[in-house]
Write a protein that holds these residues in place. Structure first.
Motif, mmCIF file in Angstrom:
data_model
loop_
_atom_site.group_PDB
_atom_site.id
_atom_site.type_symbol
_atom_site.label_atom_id
_atom_site.label_comp_id
_atom_site.label_asym_id
_atom_site.label_seq_id
_atom_site.Cartn_x
_atom_site.Cartn_y
_atom_site.Cartn_z
ATOM 1 N N TYR A 180 -2.616 -2.700 -3.513
ATOM 2 C CA TYR A 180 -2.373 -3.713 -4.569
ATOM 3 C C TYR A 180 -2.248 -4.964 -3.721
ATOM 4 N N GLU A 189 0.865 -1.242 -0.002
ATOM 5 C CA GLU A 189 -0.193 0.140 0.096
ATOM 6 C C GLU A 189 0.908 1.216 -0.033
ATOM 7 N N ARG A 199 -2.377 7.978 -0.755
ATOM 8 C CA ARG A 199 -2.511 8.380 -1.885
ATOM 9 C C ARG A 199 -1.897 9.742 -2.069
ATOM 10 N N VAL A 238 -8.754 1.156 -3.265
ATOM 11 C CA VAL A 238 -8.523 2.467 -2.333
ATOM 12 C C VAL A 238 -9.123 2.051 -1.124
ATOM 13 N N HIS A 256 -3.674 3.738 -1.269
ATOM 14 C CA HIS A 256 -3.805 2.941 -2.663
ATOM 15 C C HIS A 256 -3.225 1.631 -2.339
ATOM 16 N N GLU A 272 -6.729 -4.013 -7.346
ATOM 17 C CA GLU A 272 -6.238 -2.710 -7.001
ATOM 18 C C GLU A 272 -7.335 -2.139 -6.198
ATOM 19 N N SER A 330 -2.940 9.605 -7.100
ATOM 20 C CA SER A 330 -1.772 8.939 -6.625
ATOM 21 C C SER A 330 -0.481 9.031 -7.486
ATOM 22 N N ILE A 367 -10.718 -0.819 -7.321
ATOM 23 C CA ILE A 367 -10.600 0.015 -8.452
ATOM 24 C C ILE A 367 -10.963 -0.903 -9.926
#
Length: 387
Positions: free
Chosen positions: A148, A122, A125, A163, A146, A161, A204, A173
């Protein structure tokens, strides 16, 4: 003579923060190696050019599932560290994570009651001088992150992905812009996972010199999933360009300078007298579970600066209670459906007279800087291994 003494004094003044900055970078930053193109596969030899850096991880303990085996395993040592490598091009940042795992645990993509080995990273942002870091557990209302995340399946990596702005706010996302993959080395018994993302996406950017990043890994054999995971604190990727912002570096490096942290023994005396009323400490679990976050491994997942601010200004970061519906007030009347209201004592925040969300933890602003330094020094020793 006076001029010489003045020059010496100035040199000492400059050297102290320099040592703090150097110590911070040596402990908390992995250097990113510049490459023409960031490789998209774990096996690419270009990763060999990246300098590895190992970071501690520990169990996230703010979670409690109705899973006896998982709860027992959470109290035993899991993955101890994640080794990280970083590569950067003019357009992308790539991270390679490596961690030990005795078994390869994969699932079908349609399975929901099975547990796979997984990994995530992470980024805040937004970040930089004058901005605090988000809460490492998926951010907070004021500072979202943000993320992953990828998990191992029978058909390869399943990556998404997200948020998030705190526990319970994870939002996917739909149009992913990153590349993820995982491979298990059965001979070495290690997982290797890569995460490659653009330096800039909407809302981001990771194009500054010091990029905050946190890591998490899940071991399917330990029933780890969701909030049951091994988590790092905030660490940093140091890009070769641009130059590091000295104001941001100074802000981050608190706790690495001479005299900033104090005596852990004195801090332990404070914690076991005051903090234990709400928080769990190693060998000191007097409060009801869930009344406040456990501090058993806070030294791994919290920075010194975060701990300092949490003591003197606990409302600076509002943490969502992860399981607000886990406790009920049976002394109050149930609603029309027979459900009892939530027990307010297990909510970690409330609203003040003007409607602002504030932490239930009082501000210990009466502590001297020396006492705060002592308490932070003790909390940094809590790595989840003490009983």
């Amino acid at each position: 003579m006076r001029r010489a003494l003045l020059s010496f004094a100035l040199a000492v003044t400059v050297a102290v923060p320099a040592r703090a900055n150097d110590a911070f970078l040596a402990n908390e930053a992995v250097p990113a190696t510049g490459v023409p193109q960031v490789p998209k596969t774990v096996a690419d030899k270009a990763w060999g050019a990246a300098v590895p850096k190992a970071f501690r991880v520990s169990a996230q303990r703010s979670v409690h599932l109705n899973d006896k085996r998982a709860n027992e395993l959470l109290e035993t040592p899991g993955v101890a560290e994640v080794k990280v490598r970083a590569l950067v091009s003019g357009a992308e940042l790539g991270l390679l994570l490596e961690w030990a795992d005795e078994t390869k645990d994969v699932v079908r993509t349609d399975e929901v009651n099975a547990f796979a080995d997984s990994a995530a990273i992470e980024f805040p942002r937004t970040y930089g001088a004058g901005k605090r870091l988000p809460y490492v557990g998926m951010g907070d209302d004021a500072m979202p992150v943000h993320l992953y995340m990828q998990r191992a399946t029978e058909k390869g990596t399943l990556g998404n992905e997200y948020v998030a702005a705190g526990f319970g706010s994870l939002t996917r996302i739909p149009k992913a812009q990153g590349t993820m993959s995982m491979e298990y080395d059965g001979k070495a018994k290690v997982w290797r996972a890569i995460f490659v993302r653009p330096l800039k996406v909407e809302g981001s950017s990771v194009a500054e010199a010091l990029v905050p990043v946190a890591f998490a890994v899940w071991d399917g054999a330990r029933n780890e999933r969701g909030g049951y995971k091994q988590l790092s604190g905030w660490h940093f990727v140091k890009l070769p360009q641009p130059a590091v912002d000295p104001a941001y570096l100074k802000q981050l490096a608190w706790g690495y300078g001479a005299g900033e942290l104090g005596d852990p023994a004195k801090g332990q005396a404070i914690a076991e007298t005051i903090c234990v009323a709400c928080h769990h400490l190693p060998g000191k679990a007097l409060a009801a579970p869930g009344l406040a976050p456990s501090l058993a491994n806070i030294g791994v997942i919290a920075t010194p600066a975060y701990l300092r601010e949490s003591i003197v200004d606990p409302s600076g970061v509002i943490i969502h209670a992860l399981q607000p519906n886990a406790h009920y007030s049976k002394s109050l009347p149930p609603d029309k459906n027979g459900a009892y209201p939530n027990a307010d004592a297990f909510q970690w925040s409330t609203r003040d007279t003007v409607g602002k969300t504030v932490s239930k933890m009082p501000a210990f602003s009466m502590y001297t800087p020396e006492q705060v330094g002592d308490l932070v020094a003790f909390l940094k020793t809590l790595d989840g291994t003490r009983r």
